[in-house]
Scaffold this active site. Structure first.
Site, PDB file in Angstrom:
ATOM      1  N   PHE A  31       3.398  22.667  -3.227  1.00 23.26           N
ATOM      2  CA  PHE A  31       3.917  22.222  -4.654  1.00 23.26           C
ATOM      3  C   PHE A  31       3.555  20.708  -4.728  1.00 23.26           C
ATOM      4  O   PHE A  31       3.100  20.146  -3.981  1.00 23.26           O
ATOM      5  CB  PHE A  31       5.672  22.008  -4.115  1.00 23.26           C
ATOM      6  CG  PHE A  31       6.181  21.078  -3.083  1.00 23.26           C
ATOM      7  CD1 PHE A  31       6.277  19.800  -3.363  1.00 23.26           C
ATOM      8  CD2 PHE A  31       6.236  21.626  -1.728  1.00 23.26           C
ATOM      9  CE1 PHE A  31       6.846  18.754  -2.375  1.00 23.26           C
ATOM     10  CE2 PHE A  31       6.673  20.786  -0.729  1.00 23.26           C
ATOM     11  CZ  PHE A  31       6.864  19.427  -0.894  1.00 23.26           C
ATOM     12  N   TYR A  69       2.056   8.288   4.070  1.00 20.81           N
ATOM     13  CA  TYR A  69       3.459   8.303   3.813  1.00 20.81           C
ATOM     14  C   TYR A  69       4.499   7.855   5.059  1.00 20.81           C
ATOM     15  O   TYR A  69       5.787   7.851   4.785  1.00 20.81           O
ATOM     16  CB  TYR A  69       3.816   9.919   3.012  1.00 20.81           C
ATOM     17  CG  TYR A  69       3.097  10.102   1.837  1.00 20.81           C
ATOM     18  CD1 TYR A  69       3.700   9.587   0.699  1.00 20.81           C
ATOM     19  CD2 TYR A  69       2.064  10.624   1.860  1.00 20.81           C
ATOM     20  CE1 TYR A  69       2.805   9.639  -0.619  1.00 20.81           C
ATOM     21  CE2 TYR A  69       1.418  10.673   0.492  1.00 20.81           C
ATOM     22  CZ  TYR A  69       1.788  10.253  -0.629  1.00 20.81           C
ATOM     23  OH  TYR A  69       1.293  10.546  -1.887  1.00 20.81           O
ATOM     24  N   ARG A 118      -2.622  -2.161  -5.038  1.00 20.25           N
ATOM     25  CA  ARG A 118      -1.619  -3.161  -6.176  1.00 20.25           C
ATOM     26  C   ARG A 118      -0.288  -3.139  -6.140  1.00 20.25           C
ATOM     27  O   ARG A 118       0.484  -3.327  -7.070  1.00 20.25           O
ATOM     28  CB  ARG A 118      -2.432  -3.069  -7.410  1.00 20.25           C
ATOM     29  CG  ARG A 118      -3.843  -3.619  -7.596  1.00 20.25           C
ATOM     30  CD  ARG A 118      -4.432  -3.591  -9.020  1.00 20.25           C
ATOM     31  NE  ARG A 118      -5.928  -3.925  -9.155  1.00 20.25           N
ATOM     32  CZ  ARG A 118      -6.438  -4.010 -10.005  1.00 20.25           C
ATOM     33  NH1 ARG A 118      -5.739  -4.316 -11.298  1.00 20.25           N
ATOM     34  NH2 ARG A 118      -7.667  -4.063 -10.179  1.00 20.25           N
ATOM     35  N   GLY A 119       0.127  -2.252  -4.862  1.00 17.85           N
ATOM     36  CA  GLY A 119       1.649  -1.957  -5.120  1.00 17.85           C
ATOM     37  C   GLY A 119       1.847  -0.847  -6.158  1.00 17.85           C
ATOM     38  O   GLY A 119       3.249  -0.589  -6.291  1.00 17.85           O
ATOM     39  N   LEU A 120       1.181   0.132  -6.736  1.00 16.50           N
ATOM     40  CA  LEU A 120       1.548   1.016  -7.558  1.00 16.50           C
ATOM     41  C   LEU A 120       2.292   2.155  -7.070  1.00 16.50           C
ATOM     42  O   LEU A 120       3.211   2.597  -7.391  1.00 16.50           O
ATOM     43  CB  LEU A 120       0.410   1.501  -8.577  1.00 16.50           C
ATOM     44  CG  LEU A 120      -0.061   0.209  -9.325  1.00 16.50           C
ATOM     45  CD1 LEU A 120      -1.394   0.949 -10.082  1.00 16.50           C
ATOM     46  CD2 LEU A 120       0.816  -0.285 -10.181  1.00 16.50           C
ATOM     47  N   LEU A 121       1.898   2.666  -5.805  1.00 17.36           N
ATOM     48  CA  LEU A 121       2.266   3.618  -5.362  1.00 17.36           C
ATOM     49  C   LEU A 121       3.796   3.338  -4.711  1.00 17.36           C
ATOM     50  O   LEU A 121       4.959   4.152  -4.868  1.00 17.36           O
ATOM     51  CB  LEU A 121       1.568   4.266  -4.083  1.00 17.36           C
ATOM     52  CG  LEU A 121       2.188   5.258  -3.375  1.00 17.36           C
ATOM     53  CD1 LEU A 121       2.799   6.551  -4.145  1.00 17.36           C
ATOM     54  CD2 LEU A 121       1.252   5.805  -2.126  1.00 17.36           C
TER      55      LEU A 121
END
Length: 417
Positions: A417, A126, A94-97
């Site tokens: 990290f 990524y 849904r495009g959140l990232l």
């Protein structure tokens, strides 16, 4: 649905969403949420901590922190270190990232951070955001029943008259940061450690709901008494038919000098009952096999990508590092997100570099992720071109890029990290 930074009152819910997203625990109790919120208050920068909300519920998390990464040549380059990225399974695609990443990179560019970095939990995600794998690690194992350290290594360990001592975790809180800082200066790929790293890693402080870290600590100091290296380790004690066959697990061996590194390996290999040594996460071209009289007894379980790098300010990033061989390259960088897009001339060598935008024909064309992969010196321009990631536009430019960007030793980041 909307995305925004979280408030202090929402930290407990944010931590619960994070733990659920990472499959650590289901939704936390109110008491556990309150403990988590108290812990996070000393760790996160609220201005860099995002959440995706759907009808008041947090369905995505994203956080970054400001630090530095060491570039070839020893310069510290400001970065946005991205971590704690989750999207609930009910809200995927849904495009959140993309929204959270865009918000963080926009803020990073405004702060003047030249790069963004992250550790990719899943490889395919990524690259589409302009990140490329720039460091790696290997898990080395040594059969100590069939191999020993070479005499030259033992001699190197005694060069500065130092000594190794077992110390308490509280001692590491005092001595460790200076050792790491000296190591970081000489190690491309090494990053800043957040203020809370040492208390958590030594076990002096624990996170709510997590077991306390338990390790042995060996500290190496030179003849003047200055700490120069440390070894964090655990031992699995195993006996078979009354014969000890223990394995020493190196969690970290960090050394600021060659003598310190040699002395700590000598210490690690002469502990009683050991049959094997698991050397932990080392850079892929680590010297460990060459330290032993039978390198065949040094094997590895895996080799994996680790830190991914994304250029944000190309002139600042390429000007900050040095280059083993002097030369000039014009790079056309493609970046659908816009931050690194353009044509840039880098003119550099062992003493420094200058990179500026130009309006002239390019020597090479590549995308932002490929430039990120090249940045720390661990990847080959020739290999990336063979894989279709770099296009040579001017004959001879690829060979020039190979010798300019590639460093003699691989970059290394020892920290998650």
């Amino acid at each position: 649905m909307h995305i925004r930074t979280v408030t202090e009152d929402e930290l407990g819910a944010w931590g619960a969403a994070l733990d659920t997203g990472f499959l650590r625990v289901p939704d936390l109790s109110k008491e556990a949420r309150d403990e988590t919120a108290e812990f996070l208050r000393g760790l996160v920068d609220l201005s860099r901590t995002q959440a995706a909300f759907d009808d008041g519920r947090i369905v995505g998390t994203f956080r970054s922190w400001g630090g530095e990464i060491t570039a070839p040549g020893g310069a510290y380059v400001p970065v946005s270190a991205i971590t704690n990225v989750t999207v609930t399974a009910t809200h995927r695609r849904r495009g959140l990232l993309t929204g959270m990443m865009r918000a963080d990179l926009d803020a990073s560019a405004a702060r003047g951070e030249a790069l963004a970095i992250l550790i990719a939990a899943e490889y395919p995600i990524y690259g589409r955001f302009g990140f490329g794998p720039a460091t790696d690690y290997s898990l080395f194992r040594v059969d100590l029943t069939r191999a020993g350290l070479r005499p030259a290594v033992r001699a190197a360990a005694a060069e500065d008259g130092g000594r190794v001592a077992l110390v308490a975790p509280e001692t590491m809180l005092e001595a460790g940061p200076a050792v790491h800082e000296a190591f970081r200066r000489r190690t491309p790929g090494a990053i800043t450690r957040q203020e809370r790293w040492w208390p958590l890693y030594t076990g002096v402080q624990t996170r709510p709901g997590r077991p306390k870290e338990s390790r042995f600590w060996a500290l190496y100091s030179d003849a003047s008494g200055t700490p120069r290296g440390y070894l964090a380790y655990r031992v699995d004690e195993v006996w078979e038919d009354f014969v000890p066959k223990a394995t020493l697990h190196v969690d970290q061996l960090i050394a600021a000098t060659p003598a310190a590194e040699a002395a700590l390996w000598v210490y690690a290999t002469q502990i009683d009952y050991l049959a094997k040594l698991s050397a932990g996460e080392r850079t892929s071209d680590d010297l460990l096999p060459d330290l032993f009289d039978d390198p065949r007894q040094v094997t590895w379980d895996s080799a994996r990508d680790f830190v991914w790098v994304r250029p944000i300010d190309v002139p600042a990033a390429l000007s900050a590092r040095t280059y083993p061989v002097a030369g000039r390259l014009v790079l056309r960088v493609e970046d659908p997100m816009g931050y690194a897009a353009g044509t840039f001339a880098v003119d550099g060598g062992p003493d420094g570099a200058r990179c500026v935008p130009v309006d002239e024909p390019a020597d090479l064309a590549l995308d932002a992720g490929t430039l990120g992969a090249l940045y720390l010196g661990g990847r080959s321009a020739v290999r990336l071109a063979a894989a279709g990631d770099i296009t040579e536009l001017n004959p001879g430019a690829l060979d020039r890029a190979e010798v300019m960007f590639r460093t003699a030793r691989a970059p290394w980041c020892p920290d998650w990290f």
